[in-house]
Write an enzyme that holds these catalytic residues in place. Structure first.
Site, PDB file in Angstrom:
ATOM      1  N   GLU A  73       1.969   1.341  -4.159  1.00 35.26           N
ATOM      2  CA  GLU A  73       1.806   0.699  -2.846  1.00 35.26           C
ATOM      3  C   GLU A  73       0.432   1.103  -2.363  1.00 35.26           C
ATOM      4  O   GLU A  73       0.114   2.289  -2.265  1.00 35.26           O
ATOM      5  CB  GLU A  73       2.909   1.153  -1.886  1.00 35.26           C
ATOM      6  CG  GLU A  73       2.926   0.369  -0.581  1.00 35.26           C
ATOM      7  CD  GLU A  73       2.247   1.099   0.546  1.00 35.26           C
ATOM      8  OE1 GLU A  73       1.144   0.639   0.961  1.00 35.26           O
ATOM      9  OE2 GLU A  73       2.771   2.113   1.003  1.00 35.26           O
TER      10      GLU A  73
ATOM     11  N   CYS B 210      -0.869   2.253   6.337  1.00 39.77           N
ATOM     12  CA  CYS B 210      -1.230   1.088   5.528  1.00 39.77           C
ATOM     13  C   CYS B 210      -0.690  -0.186   6.148  1.00 39.77           C
ATOM     14  O   CYS B 210      -1.159  -1.283   5.836  1.00 39.77           O
ATOM     15  CB  CYS B 210      -0.725   1.263   4.091  1.00 39.77           C
ATOM     16  SG  CYS B 210       0.973   1.815   3.984  1.00 39.77           S
TER      17      CYS B 210
END
Length: 543
Positions: free
Chosen positions: A293, A327
């Protein structure tokens, strides 16, 4: 031996403590913060169940109080990385053969230890080491990490019970084995829960792990390792090492027993890892699992029907909680011309009320960014925007690193929807907005879709349900986590499994079964009760 079928029901999400004035949790957390600051931590690596101190130390300092030394950790070299791999491989067979309910008990105990005995240790370490305020630390290093541990036990028990059908005279069964080799977990600074989950989820599936955390997250990472050890994790199952990322990559990706990488971090680093693994593919005993990720350039698209207060609040929280170092943080927003002024007015007013300072002052909404390198990078984006005719800083824009790495929540308005801060990941408290013609909603969705290489999170703010439905369909590939009338942050384990596609990663959805499947290797077994004794089938007969 005794045999039973064990059930691990879906857990409730861990309740989030408020830390309101006068609450017992507020007093307990402040006491733990003071205790951490009163001592100097000497943090070893953990390899094969042993504490390893090299004498080559790296200082740990709060990003918001850089003159204070929290402690130091002992940095490793190539020999320690190889020792960690060997310790993992030595532990592999016994760990893989441990009964599932015994493995599950270790991680469930770890969850309960964090929920009780070590809650304030985990939160305090995150607050001081990573400059998170009390609430952000609570939802991360306590609640989300607890949820990962409990929900993954539940999900894995559900996977194990999935079995194929059997025909008459045959019994079919499926075994879910760990991978053949070791898993490398490389974890980021910004979420203690991710730091814990990446090695723990692989280990829960029976794998052995070499864990390399970000240097700026070591203070909390070693605290979780201590919890795992107290919970009964056997020596060598997870080996915590502090060494340079490139060195760890060189050694692990060259080892024939490398079986997988569980990664959260930058897109560039992940792509380099993928390339290196591909170049070394002939060396491995098995094809490695590559799970990552990575970055995000997350959007908030606001429709002309939106409530301006809802939109401004989603931007304020989504862009500036934990200084935008998520993020999933909102970093680009598209405001319709009919309500743009109302949204900006409320957003700017809200930003003026946000206090900035140390995490120990619970009234501070904003704390410091993680380190000087990040500070300098973010400041450069702000300075460039101040000088660019296509951009204007309409809120914030100031920064100072005398006492800590403090950057004001900053809003840049641009007339160019492809302006650099609309496209590049900044990873700091900077939001860029673009005002579009309110009657050109479909056209702006094309811009949203084409502006960024990332596809992690995004949200639509609208009261018009047709607009919501259209955006949900048209932006289908823009975000792995899509939010309606909410900020694009705050995914909860078991509720919003997290991940994204395009340059944002492999979308293996931490917080769901999907991620755990990546750390398992299935074996199908067929048993025939009365095997045939003649090769001939009936169709071969003449009559």
């Amino acid at each position: 031996m005794n045999t039973g079928y064990f059930d691990y029901a879906a857990p409730a999400n861990e309740p989030v403590y408020s830390y309101a004035p006068g609450s017992p949790e507020r007093a307990a957390l402040k006491k733990q913060l003071a205790a951490f600051k009163a001592e100097t931590a000497d943090i070893p690596m953990y390899i094969g169940g042993k504490e390893i101190r090299t004498g080559k130390t790296v200082d740990l300092r709060p990003p918001h109080e850089i003159k204070h030394k929290l402690g130091h950790f002992h940095e490793g070299d190539a020999s320690h990385i190889n020792d960690a791999i060997n310790a993992a491989l030595e532990a592999r067979e016994k760990w893989a053969n441990m009964d599932w309910e015994a493995r599950a008990g270790i991680f469930l105990r770890a969850a309960d230890l964090i929920a009780t005995k070590y809650r304030y240790h985990m939160n305090g370490a995150t607050m001081l080491g990573q400059s998170k305020n009390a609430y952000q630390a609570e939802i991360d290093s306590a609640c989300e990490l607890i949820d990962f541990l409990r929900w993954n036990v539940h999900y894995l028990s559900e996977i194990y019970r999935q079995q194929p059908v059997s025909s008459p005279g045959v019994h079919n069964r499926m075994e879910y084995r760990p991978l053949e080799g070791f898993v490398l977990a490389v974890t980021p600074f910004n979420f203690t829960a991710i730091g814990g989950n990446l090695p723990a989820s692989a280990a829960m599936c029976g794998n052995v792990v070499v864990w390399k955390p970000a240097n700026t997250q070591v203070f909390a990472a070693q605290m979780f390792m201590q919890v795992l050890i107290e919970a009964g994790l056997p020596a060598g199952v997870i080996n915590l090492v502090y060494a340079s990322g490139p060195l760890i990559g060189d050694i692990c990706f060259s080892n024939p027993h490398f079986a997988g990488i569980h990664f959260t971090g930058s897109t560039g680093v992940f792509q380099t890892m993928w390339k290196t693994i591909g170049q070394n593919i002939h060396k491995y005993k098995t094809y490695p699992r590559i799970v990552g990720e990575t970055g995000g350039k997350d959007f908030v698209l606001i429709h002309k029907s939106a409530n301006p207060e809802v939109a401004a609040t989603a931007l304020a929280r989504g862009a500036f909680e934990y200084q935008g170092q998520k993020c999933s943080a909102a970093s680009r927003a598209y405001l319709p011309s009919n309500i743009a002024d109302a949204i900006k007015t409320k957003l700017i007013a809200d930003l003026k009320t946000m206090k900035m300072g140390t995490t120990e002052d619970f009234s501070n909404f904003i704390n410091a960014v993680i380190d000087e390198r990040s500070f300098d990078k973010i400041a450069k984006y702000i300075d460039n925007a101040k000088q660019d005719p296509a951009a204007k800083v309409i809120a914030g824009g100031n920064y100072n690193k005398t006492e800590g790495y403090f950057i004001e929540p900053t809003v840049i308005e641009t007339t160019d929807p492809k302006y650099i801060t609309m496209c590049e990941e900044i990873f700091g408290p900077v939001l860029t907005i673009h005002v579009y013609d309110a009657e050109k909603f479909e056209e702006i969705m094309d811009v949203v879709d084409s502006t960024s290489e990332y596809a992690l999170t995004g949200s639509i703010i609208a009261q018009d349900r047709y607009a919501v439905e259209l955006a949900t369909r048209k932006l289908v590939n823009c975000a792995g986590n899509f939010y309606i009338n909410d900020k694009p942050t705050g995914a909860v384990v078991g509720q919003q499994p997290f991940g994204g596609a395009r340059a944002s990663g492999t979308n293996d959805k931490a917080g769901s079964m999907l991620n755990l499947y990546r750390w398992l290797s299935a074996r199908a077994i067929k048993e025939t009760f009365v095997p045939p004794v003649d090769y001939r089938y009936p169709f071969l007969n003449e009559a």
